[in-house]
Design an enzyme around this catalytic site. Structure first.
Site, short mmCIF file in Angstrom:
data_model
loop_
_atom_site.label_atom_id
_atom_site.label_comp_id
_atom_site.label_asym_id
_atom_site.label_seq_id
_atom_site.Cartn_x
_atom_site.Cartn_y
_atom_site.Cartn_z
N ASP A 150 -7.83 -4.34 5.12
CA ASP A 150 -7.31 -3.14 5.76
C ASP A 150 -6.02 -3.51 6.49
O ASP A 150 -5.79 -4.69 6.79
CB ASP A 150 -8.35 -2.60 6.74
CG ASP A 150 -7.91 -1.35 7.45
OD1 ASP A 150 -7.31 -0.46 6.80
OD2 ASP A 150 -8.14 -1.25 8.67
N ASP A 184 -4.35 -1.36 9.45
CA ASP A 184 -4.36 -1.00 10.87
C ASP A 184 -5.56 -1.62 11.58
O ASP A 184 -6.71 -1.37 11.24
CB ASP A 184 -4.37 0.51 11.04
CG ASP A 184 -3.27 1.17 10.22
OD1 ASP A 184 -2.18 0.59 10.13
OD2 ASP A 184 -3.51 2.24 9.64
#
Length: 150
Positions: free
Chosen positions: A9, A11
């Site tokens: 991922d 963020d």
């Protein structure tokens, strides 16, 4: 030998989201106070998470790595800003390895490093490694664990 697939991922895992908020003009951010991720250009201001780049460089030797991120629907610049950010901070390591999806559970792979259970992360068919959790608080702990899973 085929490498195992590792999704990362952005963020909160590769990118320090809060750093973008701190750098954004406070007046311009007011209309987005409830949803700062919808502020145009905010994703271009974010700093890398400490240790992430070095860990990705080392892990890329043993894993087939892709970024698997979501982007706010109401902020079209976020999609472009994420690609530009990856080019700037990771260059060829993650070139053409970005997947934007709001359903992470639909992808096949062995591991997903994500900080939140949202967007299907907790239902991912491989192993979800929750970055920032008690078990995986840093990139060092994630990398150490994945070294046993090659």
């Amino acid at each position: 030998m085929d490498k195992k697939i590792l999704y990362l991922d952005m963020d909160g895992v590769l990118v320090d989201f809060v750093s973008g908020i701190r750098k954004y003009d406070p007046e311009a951010l007011l209309p987005y106070k409830d949803h700062p991720d919808e502020a145009p250009g905010i994703f271009s201001l974010m700093d890398p998470i400490p240790g992430a780049k070095e860990a990705v460089e080392r892990l890329s030797e043993d894993f087939d790595i892709y970024i698997l991120s979501t982007a706010p629907w109401m902020n079209p610049s976020a999609w472009t800003d994420k690609v530009v950010w990856v080019k700037e901070h990771y260059g060829d390591i993650l070139k053409k390895r970005i997947i934007i999806s709001h359903r992470k559970d639909l992808l096949r792979g062995d591991f997903l490093v994500d900080d939140r259970p949202k967007h299907g992360a907790s239902e991912f068919q491989g192993e979800w490694i929750q970055f920032g959790s008690e078990k995986f608080p840093t990139w060092y702990t994630v990398e150490k664990y994945l070294a046993t899973k090659k």
